[in-house]
Design a protein around this motif. Structure first.
Motif, PDB file in Angstrom:
ATOM      1  N   ASP A  85     -10.018   6.529   3.498  1.00 18.53           N
ATOM      2  CA  ASP A  85     -11.126   6.378   2.559  1.00 18.53           C
ATOM      3  C   ASP A  85     -10.781   5.305   1.533  1.00 18.53           C
ATOM      4  O   ASP A  85      -9.736   4.640   1.617  1.00 18.53           O
ATOM      5  CB  ASP A  85     -11.463   7.713   1.887  1.00 18.53           C
ATOM      6  CG  ASP A  85     -10.310   8.274   1.043  1.00 18.53           C
ATOM      7  OD1 ASP A  85      -9.386   7.500   0.685  1.00 18.53           O
ATOM      8  OD2 ASP A  85     -10.328   9.479   0.739  1.00 18.53           O
ATOM      9  N   GLU A  86     -11.651   5.114   0.535  1.00 19.10           N
ATOM     10  CA  GLU A  86     -11.459   4.040  -0.444  1.00 19.10           C
ATOM     11  C   GLU A  86     -10.207   4.225  -1.294  1.00 19.10           C
ATOM     12  O   GLU A  86      -9.702   3.278  -1.899  1.00 19.10           O
ATOM     13  CB  GLU A  86     -12.690   3.926  -1.352  1.00 19.10           C
ATOM     14  CG  GLU A  86     -12.992   5.143  -2.206  1.00 19.10           C
ATOM     15  CD  GLU A  86     -13.774   6.213  -1.462  1.00 19.10           C
ATOM     16  OE1 GLU A  86     -14.130   7.231  -2.100  1.00 19.10           O
ATOM     17  OE2 GLU A  86     -14.031   6.036  -0.248  1.00 19.10           O
ATOM     18  N   LYS A  87      -9.675   5.440  -1.322  1.00 13.04           N
ATOM     19  CA  LYS A  87      -8.439   5.701  -2.067  1.00 13.04           C
ATOM     20  C   LYS A  87      -7.189   5.623  -1.187  1.00 13.04           C
ATOM     21  O   LYS A  87      -6.083   5.865  -1.660  1.00 13.04           O
ATOM     22  CB  LYS A  87      -8.518   7.078  -2.729  1.00 13.04           C
ATOM     23  CG  LYS A  87      -9.616   7.194  -3.782  1.00 13.04           C
ATOM     24  CD  LYS A  87      -9.613   8.572  -4.414  1.00 13.04           C
ATOM     25  CE  LYS A  87     -10.696   8.693  -5.470  1.00 13.04           C
ATOM     26  NZ  LYS A  87     -10.701  10.056  -6.093  1.00 13.04           N
ATOM     27  N   GLY A  88      -7.389   5.294   0.094  1.00  9.48           N
ATOM     28  CA  GLY A  88      -6.259   5.179   1.000  1.00  9.48           C
ATOM     29  C   GLY A  88      -5.829   6.481   1.634  1.00  9.48           C
ATOM     30  O   GLY A  88      -4.792   6.541   2.299  1.00  9.48           O
ATOM     31  N   VAL A  89      -6.614   7.536   1.438  1.00 13.04           N
ATOM     32  CA  VAL A  89      -6.285   8.845   2.008  1.00 13.04           C
ATOM     33  C   VAL A  89      -6.816   8.925   3.440  1.00 13.04           C
ATOM     34  O   VAL A  89      -7.979   8.588   3.689  1.00 13.04           O
ATOM     35  CB  VAL A  89      -6.895   9.975   1.159  1.00 13.04           C
ATOM     36  CG1 VAL A  89      -6.587  11.334   1.787  1.00 13.04           C
ATOM     37  CG2 VAL A  89      -6.377   9.902  -0.266  1.00 13.04           C
ATOM     38  N   PRO A  90      -5.988   9.342   4.407  1.00 13.25           N
ATOM     39  CA  PRO A  90      -6.459   9.468   5.788  1.00 13.25           C
ATOM     40  C   PRO A  90      -7.666  10.405   5.889  1.00 13.25           C
ATOM     41  O   PRO A  90      -7.697  11.477   5.268  1.00 13.25           O
ATOM     42  CB  PRO A  90      -5.251  10.043   6.530  1.00 13.25           C
ATOM     43  CG  PRO A  90      -4.079   9.580   5.727  1.00 13.25           C
ATOM     44  CD  PRO A  90      -4.540   9.627   4.291  1.00 13.25           C
ATOM     45  N   ILE A  91      -8.641   9.994   6.678  1.00 14.60           N
ATOM     46  CA  ILE A  91      -9.840  10.799   6.896  1.00 14.60           C
ATOM     47  C   ILE A  91      -9.606  11.731   8.080  1.00 14.60           C
ATOM     48  O   ILE A  91      -9.041  11.333   9.103  1.00 14.60           O
ATOM     49  CB  ILE A  91     -11.052   9.889   7.165  1.00 14.60           C
ATOM     50  CG1 ILE A  91     -11.361   9.054   5.910  1.00 14.60           C
ATOM     51  CG2 ILE A  91     -12.273  10.702   7.578  1.00 14.60           C
ATOM     52  CD1 ILE A  91     -12.457   8.039   6.114  1.00 14.60           C
TER      53      ILE A  91
END
Length: 319
Positions: A85-91
């Protein structure tokens, strides 16, 4: 790839390096690694090596026709990329599996080209799990000849890949593709000339293809045996002569043992100056799951003959 090993170095139980003379032929595929645009630029044409695409590469910084093209590979295989996502967290999907996709080659703009051109000249054995986006190839106005595509000659397999975590296939995607062969270059398509034994799990969207004869969104001229699980949308194919199609430009009747299954194309726009231009789907082993939607300028006809296999043609009148 074959390699002859003549000496092996090893460490003995006392920690001392020893050498052992031998003569062994090692046959194993070795892969070069592409991690950025600079790596792509270093590949030498005509070498037919194996490569893995480890990350997305953007070639848009190479303007004025300096992006590397007409490259030949034995195998070109993509390594899955984690979708974040936009925060770099894996979806994650609804089952808690991390969502992954194929690495992307993008940002290629080449102009004033002659015929006999492809971003990739030849795939000899396999291309798998790689996506292409924002690829634009334009021939010079007086260019005349054959073969113009993202992949000029496809001799090996082309497919998406199986996601081991979910058990589903991810498609190999071609998106926002422009192939302008002007009016005198023939065999124009994402794949210009196809001799692949298998093409599976492909998606192609927003494709513009223009040329003389054998022009298509996906495959200009095909000898492929198996073509399955293919989807396409918003395809524009223009032929100044004949044989234009959204999926296939042409496939010879003598291509035996073909199997085409589960192909869906939405929004096909076919233009031709010859009344014999067609969307030629298949004439051998066709499955009813093949579907065309939103075809303009053309008429869909289904032919069934007791002596001939089923065939679907989309006939385009002279324009």
């Amino acid at each position: 790839d074959s390699y002859r090993i003549t000496k092996v170095y090893y460490e003995d139980d006392k920690g001392k390096t020893q050498a052992y003379n031998t003569s062994i032929k090692l046959t194993i595929p070795f892969y070069g690694r592409i991690e950025n645009a600079s790596d792509w630029q270093k590949i030498k044409p005509g070498t037919y090596q194996n490569f893995v695409l480890a990350k997305d590469i953007d070639l848009s910084s190479y303007d004025k026709n300096t992006a590397n093209y007409n490259l030949s590979f034995n195998q070109l295989v993509g390594i899955d990329q984690i979708v974040r996502d936009e925060k770099g967290v894996p979806i994650e999907d609804e089952f808690g599996n991390v969502v992954k996709r194929a690495p992307i080659i993008s940002g290629v703009t080449l102009t004033e080209l002659g015929p006999n051109v492809g971003l990739i000249d030849t795939i000899q054995s396999e291309i798998r799990n790689i996506s292409f986006k924002n690829i634009s190839l334009t021939a010079r106005s007086n260019a005349s000849g054959n073969y113009f595509g993202v992949i000029k000659f496809l001799n090996g397999k082309m497919s998406g890949t199986l996601d081991q975590a979910t058990g589903t296939y991810k498609r190999m995607v071609f998106e926002d593709i422009t192939l302008n062969g002007q009016t005198n270059v023939s065999y124009v398509g994402i794949v210009a000339l196809n001799k692949s034994p298998d093409i599976h799990y492909i998606e192609f969207n927003n494709v513009y293809a223009k040329g003389k004869t054998y022009v298509a969104g996906l495959i200009a001229y095909s000898y492929a045996l198996n073509k399955t699980d293919i989807v396409g949308s918003n395809i524009y194919a223009y032929s100044s002569s004949n044989y234009a199609g959204g999926f296939l430009g042409y496939e010879p009747d003598n291509t035996s043992k073909r199997f085409t299954f589960n192909v869906t194309i939405r929004g096909v726009y076919i233009y031709s100056n010859n009344e014999f231009a067609t969307e030629y789907i298949d004439t051998r082993s066709i499955n009813s799951a093949i579907t065309l939607y939103g075809v303009s300028v053309c008429e869909i006809e289904l032919f069934i003959d007791e002596k001939e296999p089923v065939s679907i043609w989309v006939h385009c009148g002279a324009k």
